[in-house]
Scaffold this active site. Structure first.
Site, PDB file in Angstrom:
ATOM      1  N   GLY A  37       0.822  -1.197   0.000  1.00  0.00           N
ATOM      2  CA  GLY A  37       0.000   0.000   0.000  1.00  0.00           C
ATOM      3  C   GLY A  37       0.858   1.248   0.000  1.00  0.00           C
ATOM      4  N   MET A  94       5.135   2.699   1.604  1.00  0.00           N
ATOM      5  CA  MET A  94       6.387   2.387   2.289  1.00  0.00           C
ATOM      6  C   MET A  94       6.941   3.643   2.928  1.00  0.00           C
ATOM      7  SD  MET A  94       8.619   0.212   3.215  1.00  0.00           S
ATOM      8  CE  MET A  94      10.183   0.464   4.071  1.00  0.00           C
ATOM      9  N   ASN A 153       9.658   5.169   3.684  1.00  0.00           N
ATOM     10  CA  ASN A 153      11.005   5.702   3.498  1.00  0.00           C
ATOM     11  C   ASN A 153      11.094   7.106   4.090  1.00  0.00           C
ATOM     12  OD1 ASN A 153      11.511   3.435   1.601  1.00  0.00           O
ATOM     13  ND2 ASN A 153      10.161   4.618   0.265  1.00  0.00           N
ATOM     14  N   HIS A 203      -0.678   7.006   8.651  1.00  0.00           N
ATOM     15  CA  HIS A 203       0.079   5.826   9.079  1.00  0.00           C
ATOM     16  C   HIS A 203       1.553   5.973   8.704  1.00  0.00           C
ATOM     17  CE1 HIS A 203       0.488   1.259   9.377  1.00  0.00           C
ATOM     18  NE2 HIS A 203       1.552   1.590   8.667  1.00  0.00           N
ATOM     19  N   GLU A 204       1.811   6.311   7.445  1.00  0.00           N
ATOM     20  CA  GLU A 204       3.202   6.404   6.999  1.00  0.00           C
ATOM     21  C   GLU A 204       3.934   7.555   7.670  1.00  0.00           C
ATOM     22  OE1 GLU A 204       4.363   3.931   5.399  1.00  0.00           O
ATOM     23  OE2 GLU A 204       2.372   3.070   5.077  1.00  0.00           O
ATOM     24  N   HIS A 239       5.320   6.600  10.984  1.00  0.00           N
ATOM     25  CA  HIS A 239       6.558   5.829  10.873  1.00  0.00           C
ATOM     26  C   HIS A 239       7.799   6.714  10.884  1.00  0.00           C
ATOM     27  CE1 HIS A 239       5.456   1.686  10.398  1.00  0.00           C
ATOM     28  NE2 HIS A 239       4.702   1.876   9.319  1.00  0.00           N
ATOM     29  N   GLU A 271       4.636  -1.433  12.904  1.00  0.00           N
ATOM     30  CA  GLU A 271       3.340  -1.436  12.237  1.00  0.00           C
ATOM     31  C   GLU A 271       2.166  -1.210  13.176  1.00  0.00           C
ATOM     32  OE1 GLU A 271       3.319  -0.982   9.285  1.00  0.00           O
ATOM     33  OE2 GLU A 271       5.309  -1.670   8.694  1.00  0.00           O
TER      34      GLU A 271
END
Length: 633
Positions: free
Chosen positions: A255, A257, A259, A289-290, A293, A312
């Site tokens: 979906g 990533m 980075n 969500h990303e 991270h 996650e």
């Protein structure tokens, strides 16, 4: 190709300190391969042997401290480095690498619409070896300095700000990050750029999608800014990188990533036709969500893959919570309850279940098996339960301690729990053992006993071993002129296991355990509440409450306690009145995929399909007539 084992990674981490990678990529060498030259500066703490990983089409040359090594020594994906002496070293690797057409390493895509070509990296877990030589494990963080030669009309995106001269793009050195987080995306991108809080923000897609990205750019940037600001209210550590680009890339296997500084998304998120608000909410959640991270995963990274849930589960929980707090999407936990938790419940009741935090993951191949509904949905549910148990203030205090202690480094479950424990008097270690080291789903069943003067008392049977802090919703029938509604009388907050009966006054029409969906458990109904649900489910006032009820019915079917036909009848009666599209989609998906396709006999199936067809026609009619505006595009 050899997979990296946990023991090998620990041995290498004890031997090496990796300082800096200087990487030169040449993307002008043709359609099939590209050139990759890598200089790795590292130190050995003691004398010893180790290896570096690489998966080349051709290994041209290798030198260690100026002395050539034999390229023929490459064994699979491992190049031995023998007789290292304690001290500083430089390793130079010159290789020709293959482009991927299947999504890993450096993926290459030619757009059939206009013939333009794009490449991008997906290096997660162990695919960095397909792009450049590396000591490929998450706890050997280093600074990465990239230089990329590309065709003249291309733009090159990386983890940081880039400058271009004569077709060569040089990126600013990164902070300390793990090998799997390095990112490059190159091609004739269409870009929308802005600044926020002094940082450059960008949205990027292939040129053929430019009109669609432009149409949604304001919405995408508004969500990005809102989440960015909310995270800065929650976290003491500021955003740790020098820019924030979001690239929507073609043929992406995942979906998105995370980075650092260059998040990649599948470009199906650039919508090309009318979509529902629930689909826009899903895209917004992936953005949130990303971004989470950037702190949990990128700033602080797992030490080994047994702690993937630390990445996650945290991003899953924080994405839904922050989207609810910071944007117009205020019912995101309803979508989570209907679509994501069912993923977790299903995975957790299979023979292949595993703890949220496994004791050990032996190698990288085993790690891939843990990317499932347990690591995402169950772990996020456990964190939501932890917040309900600790309180958000103590939870965030522990999180900020975790960031401060481990920024630009690595951490384990033990570190995470210790940092949470420092912020509270509660026994977080015991909580973690009960929630994160066990498997399966607890079941909570209410028992209502009559008392004196028309009052009742509640006890809860718990099938399972975990403690739960849950709300019990007491709902009465609305006796006013409108009728047809259930009204919340009170939410009782219970800490389970509870041995004493809890007085609840007069008997409610419906008693709903886990109202608000703050825990991860299956819930059952007492007989009278079940009859209320069957007849009056659509009269519940809040979508999240209705989602908990629908999940309970789904679990009862799955466990053989409710006939599949009874579920379908309930859906036929109440789903046309549902205003939350996430619930409609979730119930229809279960009714079609499981009820009609798997759980009914061949003789029962035609009538069930006819019922489902009638239900869908009713939903469409009520939407077209304006009776149910919540379901319109």
């Amino acid at each position: 190709m050899s997979v990296l084992t946990r023991d090998e990674a620990q041995t290498r981490a004890e031997l090496l300190d990796v300082h800096r990678y200087t990487i030169d990529l040449d993307l002008t060498r043709g359609d099939d391969t590209f050139d990759s030259r890598t200089l790795i500066r590292f130190a050995a703490r003691v004398d010893g042997d180790t290896f570096v990983e690489l998966k080349p089409a051709e290994l041209r040359s290798v030198t260690l401290d100026g002395h050539p090594l034999d390229p023929e020594a490459l064994d699979g994906n491992r190049l031995p480095l023998k007789d290292l002496t304690a001290g500083e070293h430089e390793l130079r690797v010159d290789a020709r690498m293959r482009y991927s057409r299947t999504g890993e390493g450096m993926h290459r895509f030619t757009d059939p619409t206009d013939g333009e070509t794009y490449v991008y990296t997906q290096l997660f877990l162990d695919d960095v070896q397909r792009v450049f030589a590396a000591f490929d494990q998450p706890d050997l963080k280093a600074v990465f300095e990239l230089s990329v030669k590309a065709p003249q009309d291309w733009t090159v995106l990386t983890n940081g700000i880039t400058e271009q001269a004569d077709g060569v793009w040089k990126a600013a050195p990164t902070p300390l990050i793990s090998t799997y987080l390095v990112a490059v995306a190159a091609g004739p991108w269409h870009s929308v750029r802005t600044e926020h809080r002094g940082l450059p923000f960008g949205l990027h897609c292939r040129r053929s999608l430019a009109p669609y990205l432009d149409a949604d750019a304001d919405e995408l940037l508004d969500i990005t800014r809102a989440c960015f600001d909310r995270y800065h209210e929650k976290f003491d550590e500021p955003y740790p990188f020098d820019s924030y680009d979001q690239a929507f890339v073609p043929e992406f296997n995942a979906g998105a990533m995370e980075n650092p500084g260059l998040v990649t998304f599948r470009d199906e998120f650039v919508y090309r036709s009318a979509v529902t608000d629930t689909e826009r909410q899903t895209r917004a959640m992936v953005i949130a969500h990303e971004m989470a991270h950037m702190w949990f995963g990128d700033l602080v990274t797992l030490k080994w893959w047994d702690d993937i849930w630390l990445n996650e589960s945290f991003a899953e929980y924080m994405g839904y919570q922050t989207l609810t707090e910071a944007t117009r999407f205020t019912d995101t936990w309803t979508d989570f309850g209907v679509t994501r938790k069912s993923w977790g419940y299903d995975a957790d009741q299979r023979p292949s279940t595993h703890p949220v935090a496994p004791e050990a993951v032996d190698d990288t191949a085993s790690a891939l098996l843990n990317f499932d509904g347990i690591s995402y949905a169950k772990g996020a549910s456990a964190l939501r339960q932890l917040v309900a148990w600790l309180g958000e203030k103590d939870f965030l205090a522990g999180i900020n301690t975790h960031f401060a202690r481990h920024k630009f480094a690595n951490a384990t479950l033990a570190d995470f729990i210790d940092n949470l424990a420092a912020a509270t008097d509660r026994d977080v270690h015991a909580w973690a053992d009960a929630w994160l080291r066990t498997t399966g789903v607890d079941t909570l069943t209410p028992r209502i006993a009559p008392g004196e003067h028309g009052t009742c008392a509640l006890t809860v049977d718990r099938a399972g071993s975990r403690p739960h802090r849950v709300a019990a919703g007491l709902y009465d029938r609305d006796l006013g002129d409108d009728g047809g509604q259930l009204v919340l009388r009170e939410r009782l907050h219970l800490d389970l296991p509870q041995t004493d009966a809890h007085p609840i006054g007069k008997r409610p029409a419906l008693l709903l355990l886990n109202d608000g969906d703050l825990s991860y458990a299956k819930v059952r109904f007492d007989p009278e509440s079940f009859e209320t649900v069957r007849k009056e489910l659509s009269g519940l006032p809040e979508p999240l409450t209705r989602a908990v009820v629908w999940n309970a019915l789904r679990d009862a079917v799955r466990d053989g306690e409710l006939a599949p036909g009874a579920y379908l009848e309930t859906a036929r009666a109440h789903l046309p009145l549902e205003t939350d599209l996430a619930i409609v989609q979730g119930v229809l998906a279960f009714a079609s995929t499981y009820i009609t396709d798997r759980y009914l006999t061949p003789e029962e199936r035609p009538a069930a399909l006819a019922t489902l067809s009638d239900l869908c026609r009713d939903l469409i009619r009520r939407t077209e007539d304006g009776d149910n505006p919540g379901l319109r595009l």
